[in-house]
Write a protein that holds these residues in place. Structure first.
Motif, mmCIF file in Angstrom:
data_model
loop_
_atom_site.group_PDB
_atom_site.id
_atom_site.type_symbol
_atom_site.label_atom_id
_atom_site.label_comp_id
_atom_site.label_asym_id
_atom_site.label_seq_id
_atom_site.Cartn_x
_atom_site.Cartn_y
_atom_site.Cartn_z
ATOM 1 N N ARG A 158 52.037 35.163 42.328
ATOM 2 C CA ARG A 158 51.250 34.906 43.532
ATOM 3 C C ARG A 158 51.968 35.617 44.679
ATOM 4 O O ARG A 158 52.796 35.035 45.367
ATOM 5 N N TYR A 176 52.729 32.995 49.695
ATOM 6 C CA TYR A 176 51.974 31.787 49.315
ATOM 7 C C TYR A 176 52.276 30.656 50.298
ATOM 8 O O TYR A 176 51.368 29.962 50.767
ATOM 9 N N GLU A 228 51.376 38.896 47.726
ATOM 10 C CA GLU A 228 50.439 39.821 48.375
ATOM 11 C C GLU A 228 50.946 41.259 48.336
ATOM 12 O O GLU A 228 50.154 42.192 48.279
ATOM 13 N N THR A 245 44.133 31.283 47.182
ATOM 14 C CA THR A 245 45.382 31.847 46.691
ATOM 15 C C THR A 245 45.078 32.716 45.477
ATOM 16 O O THR A 245 44.241 32.358 44.644
ATOM 17 N N GLU A 246 45.726 33.871 45.407
ATOM 18 C CA GLU A 246 45.410 34.845 44.364
ATOM 19 C C GLU A 246 46.500 34.882 43.301
ATOM 20 O O GLU A 246 47.695 34.927 43.615
ATOM 21 N N LEU A 247 46.079 34.873 42.065
ATOM 22 C CA LEU A 247 46.985 35.089 40.943
ATOM 23 C C LEU A 247 46.790 36.521 40.467
ATOM 24 O O LEU A 247 45.643 36.946 40.225
ATOM 25 N N SER A 248 47.876 37.269 40.378
ATOM 26 C CA SER A 248 47.785 38.684 40.006
ATOM 27 C C SER A 248 48.635 38.974 38.779
ATOM 28 O O SER A 248 49.648 38.309 38.528
ATOM 29 N N LYS A 281 49.567 46.203 40.665
ATOM 30 C CA LYS A 281 49.108 44.816 40.807
ATOM 31 C C LYS A 281 47.600 44.765 40.664
ATOM 32 O O LYS A 281 46.887 45.592 41.215
ATOM 33 N N GLN A 282 47.133 43.762 39.921
ATOM 34 C CA GLN A 282 45.694 43.571 39.736
ATOM 35 C C GLN A 282 45.381 42.073 39.870
ATOM 36 O O GLN A 282 45.922 41.250 39.131
ATOM 37 N N ILE A 283 44.519 41.717 40.820
ATOM 38 C CA ILE A 283 44.137 40.317 41.012
ATOM 39 C C ILE A 283 43.254 39.872 39.856
ATOM 40 O O ILE A 283 42.279 40.547 39.503
ATOM 41 N N LYS A 303 41.060 34.218 41.938
ATOM 42 C CA LYS A 303 41.106 33.725 43.306
ATOM 43 C C LYS A 303 40.862 32.222 43.237
ATOM 44 O O LYS A 303 39.813 31.778 42.762
ATOM 45 N N ASN A 321 58.233 34.261 41.576
ATOM 46 C CA ASN A 321 57.583 35.545 41.839
ATOM 47 C C ASN A 321 58.573 36.686 42.020
ATOM 48 O O ASN A 321 58.434 37.756 41.410
#
Length: 297
Positions: free
Chosen positions: A151, A206, A153, A270-273, A161-163, A166, A133
């Motif tokens: 991943r 993460y 925040e 957990t978010e992938l952006s 950044k755009q998610i 989820k 990351n």
């Protein structure tokens, strides 16, 4: 800028600024050390700026030199990209997109995205680079990649950044483990097991989220191994070095020797952006961002 200053002088300066050693910089540039010293001295005189402080054999950047190094590193990279783009146009291509990604994005997200993109833009060249990351953020800031899949925040103010996903978490267990989907109740069943986790260097946010999962399950995990690769986690689990927790998007049904249990009842996700530099001028970037917005990835 003086009319006497040429692109080669900027490359000479960057070599010395990066090496902070005239002999090493000269060897890198395949020119003589005295010749390089003269060129840098002439550059300083032409600009009217002292770029280096010279103390015996030590070389250090002045404040002006450090600023120039940072700015030239970015802008010369952009110039290289512009020339590369022009060459691709000459060859009948529309240009190049450079993508960085964490491993989970390659399972479904990136293949689906690229297949759809190639349908609309068949003459685009893609460069793909799996990396952690933080390195992606550095590469975006230095214009070494156009788009990242991370991943994280928090990102710097110059990074958008755009998610896009989820994700739930999944347990990873050896195939022979006594716990399976039929008898799994909660993580507390596994509090005495050693856990193999992604290294916090992969993503500190993460890692902290995974620790929250354990905390809310009522125990602190015994961490036996840290790694940055999912394939390493699966191999270690398969050979009974411990168990693990990974994002659901990292599930690989072709992985032998392990089984997965989705942790649907825990609140953490957990978010992938997707991330990109606001100042990136690659004309192809807007097309792929439009596609991301219109696709259900």
């Amino acid at each position: 800028m003086s009319n006497q200053l040429e692109l080669r002088h900027l490359n000479y300066f960057l070599a010395v600024a990066e090496e902070l050693h005239f002999r090493k910089a000269a060897e890198r540039l395949y020119i003589s050390q005295p010749g390089l010293s003269r060129q840098i001295k002439q550059m300083e005189e032409d600009l009217g700026i002292q770029l280096f402080e010279r103390h015996n054999r030590k070389v250090a950047l002045t404040k002006a030199g450090a600023y120039l190094k940072n700015e030239l590193s970015i802008h010369l990279k952009q110039m290289d990209d512009i020339i590369t783009h022009a060459k691709l146009l000459h060859e009948g291509k529309k240009g190049q997109l450079k993508l960085g990604y964490v491993g989970s994005a390659m399972q479904h997200i990136i293949p689906n995205l690229l297949l759809k993109y190639k349908e609309q833009h068949p003459d685009v060249v893609f460069s793909l680079k799996e990396t952690d990351n933080q390195k992606q953020i550095e590469d975006l800031l230095n214009f070494k990649i156009d788009l990242g899949f991370v991943r994280l925040e928090h990102t710097p103010s110059s990074i958008n950044k755009q998610i896009i996903l989820k994700d739930t978490f999944c347990l990873v267990l050896p195939k022979s483990h006594k716990v399976d989907a039929s008898n799994f109740k909660n993580l507390l069943q596994l509090e005495h097991e050693p856990f193999i986790l992604f290294d916090p260097e992969y993503s500190e946010s993460y890692y902290n989220k995974v620790l929250q999962v354990f905390q809310e399950s009522g125990f602190s995990p015994l961490i036996s191994h840290l790694t940055i690769h999912a394939s390493s986690i699966y191999k270690l689990v398969e050979h009974n070095f411990g168990i693990s927790i990974v994002p659901k998007s990292l599930i690989n049904t072709n992985t032998k020797g392990v089984k997965f249990i989705e942790l649907k009842k825990i609140r953490q996700r957990t978010e992938l952006s997707v991330v990109w530099n606001k100042n990136n001028r690659n004309p192809l970037l807007i097309h792929i961002l439009d596609l991301i917005n219109n696709l259900n990835l």
